[in-house]
Scaffold this motif. Structure first.
Motif, PDB file in Angstrom:
ATOM      1  N   VAL A   1      -0.513  -3.438   5.726  1.00  0.00           N
ATOM      2  CA  VAL A   1       0.915  -3.544   5.504  1.00  0.00           C
ATOM      3  C   VAL A   1       1.529  -2.175   5.769  1.00  0.00           C
ATOM      4  N   GLN A   2       2.613  -2.165   6.522  1.00  0.00           N
ATOM      5  CA  GLN A   2       3.263  -0.908   6.855  1.00  0.00           C
ATOM      6  C   GLN A   2       4.744  -1.157   7.124  1.00  0.00           C
ATOM      7  N   ALA A   3       5.584  -0.204   6.737  1.00  0.00           N
ATOM      8  CA  ALA A   3       7.018  -0.268   7.020  1.00  0.00           C
ATOM      9  C   ALA A   3       7.263   0.212   8.445  1.00  0.00           C
ATOM     10  N   HIS A   4       8.145  -0.501   9.158  1.00  0.00           N
ATOM     11  CA  HIS A   4       8.509  -0.153  10.543  1.00  0.00           C
ATOM     12  C   HIS A   4      10.022  -0.073  10.637  1.00  0.00           C
ATOM     13  N   PRO A   5      10.642   1.078  10.756  1.00  0.00           N
ATOM     14  CA  PRO A   5      10.045   2.405  10.717  1.00  0.00           C
ATOM     15  C   PRO A   5       9.717   2.818   9.284  1.00  0.00           C
ATOM     16  N   ARG A   6       8.931   3.863   9.168  1.00  0.00           N
ATOM     17  CA  ARG A   6       8.517   4.337   7.842  1.00  0.00           C
ATOM     18  C   ARG A   6       9.658   5.011   7.087  1.00  0.00           C
ATOM     19  N   VAL A   7      10.605   5.553   7.832  1.00  0.00           N
ATOM     20  CA  VAL A   7      11.837   6.103   7.245  1.00  0.00           C
ATOM     21  C   VAL A   7      12.997   5.462   7.992  1.00  0.00           C
ATOM     22  N   PHE A   8      13.950   4.906   7.246  1.00  0.00           N
ATOM     23  CA  PHE A   8      15.088   4.265   7.895  1.00  0.00           C
ATOM     24  C   PHE A   8      16.384   4.791   7.295  1.00  0.00           C
ATOM     25  N   THR A   9      17.483   4.582   8.041  1.00  0.00           N
ATOM     26  CA  THR A   9      18.779   5.160   7.685  1.00  0.00           C
ATOM     27  C   THR A   9      19.860   4.082   7.730  1.00  0.00           C
ATOM     28  N   PRO A  10      20.064   3.373   6.628  1.00  0.00           N
ATOM     29  CA  PRO A  10      21.050   2.283   6.620  1.00  0.00           C
ATOM     30  C   PRO A  10      22.490   2.791   6.521  1.00  0.00           C
ATOM     31  N   ASN A  11      22.943   3.474   7.596  1.00  0.00           N
ATOM     32  CA  ASN A  11      24.272   4.085   7.589  1.00  0.00           C
ATOM     33  C   ASN A  11      25.257   3.393   8.528  1.00  0.00           C
ATOM     34  N   GLY A  12      24.867   2.247   9.096  1.00  0.00           N
ATOM     35  CA  GLY A  12      25.793   1.479   9.921  1.00  0.00           C
ATOM     36  C   GLY A  12      25.913   1.914  11.360  1.00  0.00           C
ATOM     37  N   ASP A  13      25.047   2.833  11.827  1.00  0.00           N
ATOM     38  CA  ASP A  13      25.154   3.288  13.210  1.00  0.00           C
ATOM     39  C   ASP A  13      24.325   2.452  14.182  1.00  0.00           C
ATOM     40  N   GLN A  14      23.726   1.356  13.696  1.00  0.00           N
ATOM     41  CA  GLN A  14      22.908   0.448  14.496  1.00  0.00           C
ATOM     42  C   GLN A  14      21.589   1.061  14.967  1.00  0.00           C
ATOM     43  N   ILE A  37      10.394  -4.298  -3.915  1.00  0.00           N
ATOM     44  CA  ILE A  37      10.676  -2.891  -3.661  1.00  0.00           C
ATOM     45  C   ILE A  37      10.971  -2.221  -4.994  1.00  0.00           C
ATOM     46  N   TYR A  38      10.290  -1.111  -5.245  1.00  0.00           N
ATOM     47  CA  TYR A  38      10.394  -0.374  -6.498  1.00  0.00           C
ATOM     48  C   TYR A  38      10.842   1.056  -6.229  1.00  0.00           C
ATOM     49  N   ARG A  90       5.600  -3.823  -2.305  1.00  0.00           N
ATOM     50  CA  ARG A  90       4.436  -4.707  -2.408  1.00  0.00           C
ATOM     51  C   ARG A  90       4.734  -5.985  -1.640  1.00  0.00           C
ATOM     52  N   VAL A  91       3.762  -6.436  -0.890  1.00  0.00           N
ATOM     53  CA  VAL A  91       3.840  -7.730  -0.231  1.00  0.00           C
ATOM     54  C   VAL A  91       2.872  -8.638  -0.973  1.00  0.00           C
ATOM     55  N   VAL A  92       3.408  -9.684  -1.584  1.00  0.00           N
ATOM     56  CA  VAL A  92       2.616 -10.601  -2.397  1.00  0.00           C
ATOM     57  C   VAL A  92       2.586 -11.959  -1.709  1.00  0.00           C
ATOM     58  N   LEU A  95      -1.075 -17.432  -3.244  1.00  0.00           N
ATOM     59  CA  LEU A  95      -2.228 -18.254  -2.886  1.00  0.00           C
ATOM     60  C   LEU A  95      -2.844 -18.825  -4.149  1.00  0.00           C
ATOM     61  N   GLU A  96      -3.570 -19.892  -4.009  1.00  0.00           N
ATOM     62  CA  GLU A  96      -4.299 -20.477  -5.135  1.00  0.00           C
ATOM     63  C   GLU A  96      -5.766 -20.129  -4.989  1.00  0.00           C
ATOM     64  N   PRO A  97      -6.443 -19.635  -5.980  1.00  0.00           N
ATOM     65  CA  PRO A  97      -5.973 -19.474  -7.358  1.00  0.00           C
ATOM     66  C   PRO A  97      -5.334 -18.116  -7.611  1.00  0.00           C
ATOM     67  N   ASP A  98      -5.520 -17.138  -6.718  1.00  0.00           N
ATOM     68  CA  ASP A  98      -4.994 -15.789  -6.938  1.00  0.00           C
ATOM     69  C   ASP A  98      -4.055 -15.385  -5.814  1.00  0.00           C
ATOM     70  N   ASN A  99      -3.157 -14.458  -6.132  1.00  0.00           N
ATOM     71  CA  ASN A  99      -2.268 -13.896  -5.123  1.00  0.00           C
ATOM     72  C   ASN A  99      -2.986 -12.776  -4.383  1.00  0.00           C
ATOM     73  N   GLU A 100      -2.598 -12.563  -3.147  1.00  0.00           N
ATOM     74  CA  GLU A 100      -3.081 -11.425  -2.369  1.00  0.00           C
ATOM     75  C   GLU A 100      -1.946 -10.417  -2.312  1.00  0.00           C
ATOM     76  N   VAL A 101      -2.237  -9.140  -2.636  1.00  0.00           N
ATOM     77  CA  VAL A 101      -1.203  -8.113  -2.739  1.00  0.00           C
ATOM     78  C   VAL A 101      -1.591  -6.906  -1.897  1.00  0.00           C
ATOM     79  N   SER A 102      -0.636  -6.389  -1.116  1.00  0.00           N
ATOM     80  CA  SER A 102      -0.793  -5.129  -0.389  1.00  0.00           C
ATOM     81  C   SER A 102       0.441  -4.288  -0.671  1.00  0.00           C
ATOM     82  N   SER A 103       0.301  -2.974  -0.579  1.00  0.00           N
ATOM     83  CA  SER A 103       1.428  -2.106  -0.916  1.00  0.00           C
ATOM     84  C   SER A 103       1.537  -0.937   0.036  1.00  0.00           C
ATOM     85  N   GLY A 104       2.679  -0.271  -0.039  1.00  0.00           N
ATOM     86  CA  GLY A 104       2.926   0.887   0.801  1.00  0.00           C
ATOM     87  C   GLY A 104       4.142   1.655   0.328  1.00  0.00           C
ATOM     88  N   VAL A 105       4.548   2.637   1.127  1.00  0.00           N
ATOM     89  CA  VAL A 105       5.679   3.508   0.817  1.00  0.00           C
ATOM     90  C   VAL A 105       6.628   3.514   2.005  1.00  0.00           C
TER      91      VAL A 105
END
Length: 110
Positions: A1-14, A37-38, A90-92, A95-105
């Protein structure tokens, strides 16, 4: 699991106005995913969900990834833009019986 891009800028410049949490699923069909997201204090600030997801790769390749599940625009659950900084995610996969969880920054900047 990875964020694309790892750093983003939600400032409205597209340019890098959102990030997509890319992932690959194997041997599942019709799964429900939850993207949590935490902030760094551990407070849950945003939850995104996606349903009816089948096995495959959900990572942006050559395009923006705007139509993929796991797209985050930097807003909290109240629709307010969060302050710049690092956020844990976290991406959760339900699934049955357990959830699968991956995380990142991911980094949010203005």
């Amino acid at each position: 699991v990875q964020a694309h891009p790892r750093v983003f800028t939600p400032n409205g410049d597209q340019i890098n106005d959102f990030t997509v949490f890319g992932f690959t699923l194997g041997r599942v069909s019709d799964a429900t995913l939850r993207f949590e997201i935490y902030d760094l204090s551990g407070r849950l600030v945003r939850t995104l969900t996606a349903s009816n997801i089948d096995a495959g790769s959900y990572t942006p390749v050559g395009g923006s990834g705007a139509s993929l599940p796991g797209r985050w625009d930097g807003l909290n659950d109240s629709g307010e833009l969060l302050p710049p900084g690092l956020y844990l995610f976290r991406v959760v996969v339900d699934l049955e019986p357990d959830n699968e969880v991956s995380s990142g920054v991911v980094g949010l900047a203005y």
